[in-house]
Design a protein around this motif. Sequence first.
Motif, PDB file in Angstrom:
ATOM      1  N   ASP A  30      -3.413   4.383  19.881  1.00 49.25           N
ATOM      2  CA  ASP A  30      -4.424   4.354  20.980  1.00 49.25           C
ATOM      3  C   ASP A  30      -5.936   4.954  20.775  1.00 49.25           C
ATOM      4  OD1 ASP A  30      -1.730   4.646  23.488  1.00 49.25           O
ATOM      5  OD2 ASP A  30      -2.303   3.153  22.341  1.00 49.25           O
ATOM      6  N   TYR A  31      -6.174   5.852  19.912  1.00 53.99           N
ATOM      7  CA  TYR A  31      -7.211   6.580  19.610  1.00 53.99           C
ATOM      8  C   TYR A  31      -8.012   6.063  18.507  1.00 53.99           C
ATOM      9  CZ  TYR A  31      -5.393   9.110  23.677  1.00 53.99           C
ATOM     10  OH  TYR A  31      -4.662   9.283  24.927  1.00 53.99           O
ATOM     11  N   HIS A  32      -7.574   5.087  17.592  1.00 53.73           N
ATOM     12  CA  HIS A  32      -7.884   4.573  16.655  1.00 53.73           C
ATOM     13  C   HIS A  32      -8.679   3.151  16.540  1.00 53.73           C
ATOM     14  CE1 HIS A  32      -4.903   7.658  15.596  1.00 53.73           C
ATOM     15  NE2 HIS A  32      -5.478   7.970  14.250  1.00 53.73           N
ATOM     16  N   THR A  33      -9.710   3.221  15.947  1.00 53.46           N
ATOM     17  CA  THR A  33     -10.180   1.879  15.508  1.00 53.46           C
ATOM     18  C   THR A  33      -9.341   1.137  14.374  1.00 53.46           C
ATOM     19  OG1 THR A  33     -12.283   0.511  15.131  1.00 53.46           O
ATOM     20  CG2 THR A  33     -12.055   2.552  14.289  1.00 53.46           C
ATOM     21  N   ILE A  34      -9.053  -0.091  14.180  1.00 52.97           N
ATOM     22  CA  ILE A  34      -8.527  -0.521  13.402  1.00 52.97           C
ATOM     23  C   ILE A  34      -9.230  -1.637  12.548  1.00 52.97           C
ATOM     24  CG2 ILE A  34      -6.132  -1.686  12.584  1.00 52.97           C
ATOM     25  CD1 ILE A  34      -5.875   0.981  13.857  1.00 52.97           C
ATOM     26  N   GLY A  35      -8.990  -1.670  11.056  1.00 53.38           N
ATOM     27  CA  GLY A  35      -9.592  -2.760  10.272  1.00 53.38           C
ATOM     28  C   GLY A  35      -8.587  -3.269   9.477  1.00 53.38           C
ATOM     29  N   TRP A  36      -8.765  -4.481   9.192  1.00 56.51           N
ATOM     30  CA  TRP A  36      -7.901  -5.423   8.366  1.00 56.51           C
ATOM     31  C   TRP A  36      -8.805  -5.575   7.203  1.00 56.51           C
ATOM     32  CZ3 TRP A  36      -2.879  -6.251   7.732  1.00 56.51           C
ATOM     33  CH2 TRP A  36      -2.226  -6.095   8.880  1.00 56.51           C
ATOM     34  N   PHE A  37      -8.385  -5.547   5.877  1.00 55.04           N
ATOM     35  CA  PHE A  37      -9.242  -5.773   4.693  1.00 55.04           C
ATOM     36  C   PHE A  37      -8.124  -6.693   3.976  1.00 55.04           C
ATOM     37  CE2 PHE A  37     -12.683  -2.830   5.473  1.00 55.04           C
ATOM     38  CZ  PHE A  37     -12.187  -2.045   6.685  1.00 55.04           C
ATOM     39  N   ARG A  38      -9.010  -7.048   2.673  1.00 55.46           N
ATOM     40  CA  ARG A  38      -8.014  -7.901   1.799  1.00 55.46           C
ATOM     41  C   ARG A  38      -8.963  -7.743   0.362  1.00 55.46           C
ATOM     42  NH1 ARG A  38      -9.374 -14.161   3.789  1.00 55.46           N
ATOM     43  NH2 ARG A  38     -11.537 -14.283   3.037  1.00 55.46           N
ATOM     44  N   GLN A  39      -8.069  -7.863  -0.480  1.00 56.49           N
ATOM     45  CA  GLN A  39      -8.411  -7.863  -1.851  1.00 56.49           C
ATOM     46  C   GLN A  39      -7.699  -8.865  -2.810  1.00 56.49           C
ATOM     47  OE1 GLN A  39      -8.295  -3.839  -4.010  1.00 56.49           O
ATOM     48  NE2 GLN A  39     -10.051  -4.666  -5.242  1.00 56.49           N
ATOM     49  N   ALA A  40      -8.535  -9.649  -3.248  1.00 54.18           N
ATOM     50  CA  ALA A  40      -8.068 -10.819  -4.155  1.00 54.18           C
ATOM     51  C   ALA A  40      -8.121 -10.366  -5.351  1.00 54.18           C
ATOM     52  CB  ALA A  40      -8.934 -11.978  -4.190  1.00 54.18           C
ATOM     53  N   PRO A  41      -7.263 -11.061  -6.481  1.00 57.18           N
ATOM     54  CA  PRO A  41      -7.489 -10.546  -7.691  1.00 57.18           C
ATOM     55  C   PRO A  41      -8.766 -10.843  -8.524  1.00 57.18           C
ATOM     56  CG  PRO A  41      -5.350 -11.950  -7.476  1.00 57.18           C
ATOM     57  CD  PRO A  41      -6.164 -11.901  -6.347  1.00 57.18           C
ATOM     58  N   GLY A  42      -9.276  -9.393  -9.057  1.00 57.07           N
ATOM     59  CA  GLY A  42     -10.581  -9.659  -9.772  1.00 57.07           C
ATOM     60  C   GLY A  42     -11.743  -9.400  -8.972  1.00 57.07           C
TER      61      GLY A  42
END
Length: 127
Positions: A30-42
Motif C-alpha cells: 500500500d505504500y509502494h510504487t510498483i513497476g513492471w520491467f522486461r528483458q529480452a535476450p541480448g
Amino acid sequence: QLQLVESGGGLVQPGGSLRLSCAASGVTLDYHTIGWFRQAPGKEREGVSCLSVSGGVTKYADAVKGRFTISRDSAKNTVHLQMNSLKPEDTAVYFCAARKTTVRSMCFMAGATYDDWGQGTQVTVSS
C-alpha cells in the motif's frame, strides 16, 4: 522484508492475452510504487509500466500503450499486468519491482529507482 513473486507467464500466440501477477509478502504494498520491467535476450532491461501508491498515476512504454494495463489489488497485496494483443516482440522475462515512498502520485519507469525485485516470469509470444 518484502518479497515479490511474479506469476502468469507462459507461451501464447500472437494476438493473445496474459495476465501477470506480482504477489507481495512480508510487507503491504500500500505504500509502494510498483513497476513492471522486461528483458529480452541480448537486450537491456526496459520499463514497461508503473503504478503510483495512490493508483491514480500510471505510465506505459510506448511499445505497450493501449495494449497493457497495470492495476493493484490491495486486498490480495498483488499488482497485475494485463497484456492484450501480444506480439512476438513482447517476448521477454518480466519482472516486477517495488519502492516504498511517501509520494503518492508519482511512479517511475527507471529500474534504478526500485529497491525490491521479483525473480521474473517468462513470456513467450510465438505461433
